[in-house]
Scaffold this active site. Sequence first.
Site, mmCIF file in Angstrom:
data_model
loop_
_atom_site.group_PDB
_atom_site.id
_atom_site.type_symbol
_atom_site.label_atom_id
_atom_site.label_comp_id
_atom_site.label_asym_id
_atom_site.label_seq_id
_atom_site.Cartn_x
_atom_site.Cartn_y
_atom_site.Cartn_z
ATOM 1 N N PRO A 88 0.866 -1.370 -0.206
ATOM 2 C CA PRO A 88 -0.036 -0.002 -0.187
ATOM 3 C C PRO A 88 0.946 1.167 -0.017
ATOM 4 C CG PRO A 88 -0.440 -1.297 2.209
ATOM 5 C CD PRO A 88 0.660 -1.980 1.264
ATOM 6 N N GLU A 115 2.917 -7.140 8.709
ATOM 7 C CA GLU A 115 3.185 -5.781 8.719
ATOM 8 C C GLU A 115 3.745 -5.349 7.514
ATOM 9 O OE1 GLU A 115 1.619 -3.410 10.880
ATOM 10 O OE2 GLU A 115 0.299 -5.236 11.007
ATOM 11 N N ARG A 153 -3.458 -7.983 -20.390
ATOM 12 C CA ARG A 153 -4.419 -7.862 -21.492
ATOM 13 C C ARG A 153 -3.876 -6.646 -22.683
ATOM 14 N NH1 ARG A 153 -7.904 -3.644 -20.906
ATOM 15 N NH2 ARG A 153 -9.817 -4.833 -21.879
ATOM 16 N N ASP A 168 -11.042 1.090 -24.565
ATOM 17 C CA ASP A 168 -11.462 1.197 -23.256
ATOM 18 C C ASP A 168 -11.528 2.490 -22.447
ATOM 19 O OD1 ASP A 168 -11.602 -1.669 -23.435
ATOM 20 O OD2 ASP A 168 -9.383 -2.000 -22.657
HETATM 21 N N1 ADE Z 1 -0.932 -5.002 0.001
HETATM 22 C C1 ADE Z 1 -1.774 -4.572 1.019
HETATM 23 N N2 ADE Z 1 -2.537 -3.685 0.440
HETATM 24 C C2 ADE Z 1 -2.104 -3.359 -0.766
HETATM 25 C C3 ADE Z 1 -2.758 -2.608 -1.653
HETATM 26 N N3 ADE Z 1 -3.285 -1.561 -1.532
HETATM 27 N N4 ADE Z 1 -1.791 -2.328 -2.924
HETATM 28 C C4 ADE Z 1 -0.930 -3.366 -3.160
HETATM 29 N N5 ADE Z 1 -0.582 -4.176 -2.271
HETATM 30 C C5 ADE Z 1 -0.928 -4.134 -1.133
#
Ligand code: ADE
Length: 246
Positions: A88, A115, A153, A168
């Site tokens: 994230p 984590e 794709r 697209d």
């Molecule tokens: N791992 C946990 N959350 C994630 C996200 N939002 N994007 C990519 N990998 C992740």
Amino acid sequence: MRFDILTLFPDFFPPFLEEGVLGRAVKKGILNVRLTDIRSFADGRHKVTDDRPYGGGNGMVMKPGPIYQALKSIERTGDDVITILLTPQGRKFNQAVAWDLAEKSHIILICGRYEGVDERIISGHVDLELSIGDYVLSGGETAAMVVVDAVGRLVPGVLGGEKSNTEDSFEDGLLEHPHFTRPRNFMGQDVPEILLSGDHERIRIWRRKESLKRTLEKRPDLLKDRDLGEEDRRLLKEIEKLAEKG
Ligand code: ADE
């Protein structure tokens, strides 16, 4: 194109890689996707892949050793290989990033869990950290599927004649126009008359206008700071005028 997915949960992937457009491309050998179980590179009888964080705190951290060994086991294909960690904290994935990645010969995806992964993997062995959105998943596996799907794709031959990906949503920075198929009337709602007219130029303009209208309504951020052509500017004016009339 070759993908390698390093994960603690390789069993997540086979159904996803066997169905639909991607399944066909994998069967034809256009996409070559290999799964590597990080756990098989862990030491000891218990094959432990995570440990407590130095400095204390909640949660567990993925140990660097098994990921490093898993990475080392992968033979690199072609001259444009990239190693990506799904996290994230990464750069936000979008269609433009998907096109950049579609140029690569080989994409290695590391799926994090817990984590996070030990920072020394990121600093020493990862080219790009990628996030699929501002939310936290329980692991990188679903994010890796998103990347394989969106990038796969775009690889020539994957979509076949079925659909051109240039039409697209997002391909030219706008949302796509609405689609209709038979029946002509569904539960009292008719297909827009113009789509039955056979007048290709009028249909093209109608679709472009609908595309602009949708983008303005649903994703105005996509129109910000965008250089629109003369036709688009004229259509947008028409849309705004109609909206004023209410
Ligand atoms: N791992 C946990 N959350 C994630 C996200 N939002 N994007 C990519 N990998 C992740």
